[in-house]
Enzyme design. Structure first.
Site, PDB file in Angstrom:
ATOM      1  N   HIS A  21       0.850  -1.209   0.000  1.00 20.56           N
ATOM      2  CA  HIS A  21       0.000   0.000   0.000  1.00 20.56           C
ATOM      3  C   HIS A  21       0.882   1.255   0.000  1.00 20.56           C
ATOM      4  O   HIS A  21       0.620   2.209   0.743  1.00 20.56           O
ATOM      5  CB  HIS A  21      -0.952  -0.010   1.205  1.00 20.56           C
ATOM      6  CG  HIS A  21      -2.042  -1.029   1.086  1.00 20.56           C
ATOM      7  ND1 HIS A  21      -3.330  -0.723   0.754  1.00 20.56           N
ATOM      8  CD2 HIS A  21      -2.012  -2.381   1.230  1.00 20.56           C
ATOM      9  CE1 HIS A  21      -4.060  -1.834   0.722  1.00 20.56           C
ATOM     10  NE2 HIS A  21      -3.279  -2.851   1.001  1.00 20.56           N
ATOM     11  N   TYR A  66       3.231  -5.688   9.559  1.00 20.77           N
ATOM     12  CA  TYR A  66       3.227  -4.216   9.547  1.00 20.77           C
ATOM     13  C   TYR A  66       4.383  -3.685  10.389  1.00 20.77           C
ATOM     14  O   TYR A  66       5.015  -2.683  10.045  1.00 20.77           O
ATOM     15  CB  TYR A  66       1.891  -3.663  10.071  1.00 20.77           C
ATOM     16  CG  TYR A  66       0.705  -3.925   9.161  1.00 20.77           C
ATOM     17  CD1 TYR A  66       0.690  -5.008   8.293  1.00 20.77           C
ATOM     18  CD2 TYR A  66      -0.407  -3.106   9.164  1.00 20.77           C
ATOM     19  CE1 TYR A  66      -0.393  -5.269   7.467  1.00 20.77           C
ATOM     20  CE2 TYR A  66      -1.503  -3.355   8.330  1.00 20.77           C
ATOM     21  CZ  TYR A  66      -1.484  -4.448   7.490  1.00 20.77           C
ATOM     22  OH  TYR A  66      -2.554  -4.705   6.665  1.00 20.77           O
TER      23      TYR A  66
HETATM   24  C1  HEM Z   1      -1.179 -11.919   5.275  1.00 23.89           C
HETATM   25  C2  HEM Z   1      -1.909 -10.830   5.073  1.00 23.89           C
HETATM   26  C3  HEM Z   1      -1.364  -9.442   4.952  1.00 23.89           C
HETATM   27  C4  HEM Z   1      -0.077  -8.984   4.921  1.00 23.89           C
HETATM   28  C5  HEM Z   1       1.223  -9.799   4.993  1.00 23.89           C
HETATM   29  C6  HEM Z   1      -0.130  -7.544   4.789  1.00 23.89           C
HETATM   30  C7  HEM Z   1       0.982  -6.727   4.734  1.00 23.89           C
HETATM   31  C8  HEM Z   1       0.941  -5.341   4.756  1.00 23.89           C
HETATM   32  C9  HEM Z   1       2.087  -4.462   4.944  1.00 23.89           C
HETATM   33  C10 HEM Z   1       3.532  -4.939   5.111  1.00 23.89           C
HETATM   34  C11 HEM Z   1       1.632  -3.185   4.922  1.00 23.89           C
HETATM   35  C12 HEM Z   1       2.458  -1.908   5.101  1.00 23.89           C
HETATM   36  C13 HEM Z   1       2.476  -1.546   6.600  1.00 23.89           C
HETATM   37  C14 HEM Z   1       3.260  -0.292   6.945  1.00 23.89           C
HETATM   38  O1  HEM Z   1       4.419  -0.112   6.519  1.00 23.89           O
HETATM   39  O2  HEM Z   1       2.716   0.547   7.706  1.00 23.89           O
HETATM   40  C15 HEM Z   1       0.198  -3.242   4.701  1.00 23.89           C
HETATM   41  C16 HEM Z   1      -0.625  -2.158   4.591  1.00 23.89           C
HETATM   42  C17 HEM Z   1      -2.000  -2.230   4.480  1.00 23.89           C
HETATM   43  N1  HEM Z   1      -2.797  -3.356   4.485  1.00 23.89           N
HETATM   44 FE1  HEM Z   1      -2.139  -5.229   4.662  1.00 23.89          FE
HETATM   45  N2  HEM Z   1      -1.454  -7.141   4.755  1.00 23.89           N
HETATM   46  C18 HEM Z   1      -2.232  -8.262   4.849  1.00 23.89           C
HETATM   47  C19 HEM Z   1      -3.613  -8.331   4.878  1.00 23.89           C
HETATM   48  C20 HEM Z   1      -4.450  -7.251   4.804  1.00 23.89           C
HETATM   49  C21 HEM Z   1      -5.886  -7.300   4.929  1.00 23.89           C
HETATM   50  C22 HEM Z   1      -6.705  -8.576   5.185  1.00 23.89           C
HETATM   51  C23 HEM Z   1      -6.344  -6.023   4.796  1.00 23.89           C
HETATM   52  C24 HEM Z   1      -7.748  -5.505   4.904  1.00 23.89           C
HETATM   53  C25 HEM Z   1      -8.698  -6.099   5.640  1.00 23.89           C
HETATM   54  C26 HEM Z   1      -5.196  -5.164   4.591  1.00 23.89           C
HETATM   55  C27 HEM Z   1      -5.227  -3.794   4.416  1.00 23.89           C
HETATM   56  C28 HEM Z   1      -4.121  -2.978   4.396  1.00 23.89           C
HETATM   57  C29 HEM Z   1      -4.185  -1.534   4.285  1.00 23.89           C
HETATM   58  C30 HEM Z   1      -5.456  -0.686   4.122  1.00 23.89           C
HETATM   59  C31 HEM Z   1      -2.871  -1.068   4.341  1.00 23.89           C
HETATM   60  C32 HEM Z   1      -2.400   0.370   4.276  1.00 23.89           C
HETATM   61  C33 HEM Z   1      -2.359   0.939   5.679  1.00 23.89           C
HETATM   62  C34 HEM Z   1      -1.833   2.356   5.647  1.00 23.89           C
HETATM   63  O3  HEM Z   1      -2.444   3.180   4.966  1.00 23.89           O
HETATM   64  O4  HEM Z   1      -0.814   2.603   6.311  1.00 23.89           O
HETATM   65  N3  HEM Z   1      -4.066  -5.935   4.612  1.00 23.89           N
HETATM   66  N4  HEM Z   1      -0.202  -4.556   4.611  1.00 23.89           N
END
Ligand code: HEM
Length: 332
Positions: free
Chosen positions: A51, A321
Site C-alpha cells: 500500500h 506491519y
Molecule cells: C497476510 C496478510 C497481509 C499482509 C502480509 C499484509 C501486509 C501489509 C504491509 C507490510 C503493509 C504496510 C504496513 C506499513 O508499513 O505501515 C500493509 C498495509 C496495508 N494493508 Fe495489509 N497485509 C495483509 C492483509 C491485509 C488485509 C486482510 C487487509 C484488509 C482487511 C489489509 C489492508 C491494508 C491496508 C489498508 C494497508 C495500508 C495501511 C496504511 O495506509 O498505512 N491488509 N499490509
C-alpha cells in the site's frame, strides 16, 4: 543421534500442545513476507512495503446508540472522535496506476479520550485473497516480474491459482468490479470477524463495512481507458475542499457457524445489520510529511470494547506491519 534418542525427540515434539509446536516453527515469518514484497515491488526507501501509494486525510467519527448496545468502546459514545485516515492502493509500487484492478485501502486511526487509540485498515473488497499468510507469500512471489519481460510469469500465476483456491473469490471480485473514480465513492470492508464486547463482557461476533453516503461510483469501461494513472489523490483533495465525504459504518451480526477465522469467506447477505456510526472526512493532503505518513495502521491496535478473533491473517498482519514500519522508520 542414535535411534532411541531420535524416537524420544519425536515423542516429545508430538506431546507438545499444538500452540507450542506452532510457535517453535512458524510456517511463514513476517520478515519473509516483507522480503517477498521488496523482491516483487523493489525497495522504496522510507516507504511502506505494501500500500505504498497513498493519500492522507482527516475528519471525525460519530457512533450510534445502537452500536453502544453491543460494544462499550468509546468509539460509540455519540461524541465526535477525531480521525486520521490514509487511502491507498494495494501493492508496493509507489507509482501504481489508479486504474489498476487491485484493492484500494482505507486506514483509520481514531483518537479516543484518555489517549486511547483504535485502528482499522480495510479494503474495498468484501473478502481477502488469502486464508493464510502462506497464500499471501506465494501470491507476492508469483507476481514478481520476470526479468525477460518485465511482467509476472503467466505460468507462475497459473500454478499459484491452482495451488491456492482461497485466492479465487477476491480475484474474481476484482476482475468483475471496475475500480472507483474516487476514494470517496468506494465502500470499504473490515473483512475479518471481530468481537464487540458489551456490558458484562457480552461478546457479539461482527463484521463491518463503510458505505459512502453518496453511493459507490466505479469507473466506466470507457473512463478506465482515459482516466490516467494519477487521479485518485486529486479527486479526494478537491472534493473534500468543497464538501465533506461521508460513510455509514454498517455492522453485521454473526450467527453460529458463520466463518470467524477465514477472511476469504463471506457471511450470508441476510445477516442482520445496524448502523454503528458516520465517518466524515473533511480534508486530504499528499502523504509526504502529512499526519498519516508515519503511522503504523496495525489493525490489532484496538481500544476496550472491540477485540480480535483468532483469524490467523489478522494476527499475522500485526507482525508484518511492524517489520515494514521498522524498516521505513529507519530510512531503509
Ligand atoms: C497476510 C496478510 C497481509 C499482509 C502480509 C499484509 C501486509 C501489509 C504491509 C507490510 C503493509 C504496510 C504496513 C506499513 O508499513 O505501515 C500493509 C498495509 C496495508 N494493508 Fe495489509 N497485509 C495483509 C492483509 C491485509 C488485509 C486482510 C487487509 C484488509 C482487511 C489489509 C489492508 C491494508 C491496508 C489498508 C494497508 C495500508 C495501511 C496504511 O495506509 O498505512 N491488509 N499490509
Amino acid at each position: 543421534m542414535n535411534r532411541s534418542k531420535l524416537s524420544l525427540a519425536v515423542i516429545s515434539v508430538m506431546a507438545l500442545p499444538p500452540v507450542f509446536a506452532q510457535a517453535a516453527e512458524p510456517e511463514v515469518t513476517a520478515p519473509q513476507v516483507v522480503q517477498a514484497l521488496e523482491g516483487t515491488f523493489g525497495i522504496h526507501q522510507g516507504e511502506r512495503r505494501n500500500h505504498t501509494k497513498g493519500t492522507c486525510a482527516a475528519g471525525e467519527f460519530v457512533g450510534t446508540a445502537e452500536a453502544a448496545k453491543y460494544s462499550r468502546s468509546a468509539l460509540f459514545s455519540g461524541k465526535a472522535v477525531p480521525v486520521i485516515a490514509r487511502f491507498s492502493l494495494a501493492g508496493g509500487n509507489p507509482k501504481a496506476p489508479d486504474i489498476a484492478r487491485s484493492a484500494r485501502g482505507m486506514a483509520l486511526q481514531f483518537k479516543l479520550p484518555q489517549g486511547q487509540l483504535h485502528q482499522m485498515a480495510m479494503l474495498n473488497t468484501p473478502m481477502f485473497g488469502a486464508a493464510s499468510p502462506k497464500t499471501f507469500l506465494d501470491l507476492t512471489q508469483a507476481q514478481r516480474p520476470d526479468p525477460a519481460t518485465g511482467k509476472p510469469d503467466p505460468e507462475k500465476l497459473k500454478a499459484f491459482k491452482a495451488a491456492h483456491p482461497d485466492n479465487q473469490a477476491q480475484a474474481q471480485y476484482l476482475a468483475s468490479h471496475n475500480p472507483p473514480d474516487s476514494y470517496a465513492h468506494s465502500a470499504f470492508f473490515g473483512i475479518h470477524t471481530f468481537k464487540f464486547i458489551g456490558a458484562h463482557d457480552k461478546v457479539t461476533l461482527v463484521r463491518w463495512r463503510f458505505v459512502p453516503q453518496g453511493g459507490e461510483k466505479p469507473l466506466s469501461d470507457d473512463a478506465l481507458k482515459t482516466a490516467g494513472a494519477d487521479f485518485l489523490e486529486k479527486a479526494l483533495i478537491d472534493s473534500t475542499a468543497k464538501k465533506p465525504a461521508r460513510w455509514d459504518m454498517l455492522v453485521a451480526i454473526g450467527q453460529p457457524g458463520d466463518p470467524q477465522d477465514d477472511p476469504t469467506k463471506s457471511w450470508p447477505v441476510e445477516r442482520p445489520e445496524f448502523k454503528a456510526g458516520v465517518l466524515t472526512i473533511t480534508s486530504a493532503l499528499p502523504q509526504k510529511g502529512a499526519a498519516c505518513e508515519p503511522i503504523n495502521f496495525d489493525p490489532m491496535i484496538m481500544a476496550d470494547g472491540i477485540a480480535p478473533t483468532d483469524d490467523p491473517v489478522l494476527r499475522f498482519r500485526s507482525q508484518a506491519y511492524a517489520v515494514s514500519f521498522g524498516k521505513r522508520l529507519s530510512g531503509q
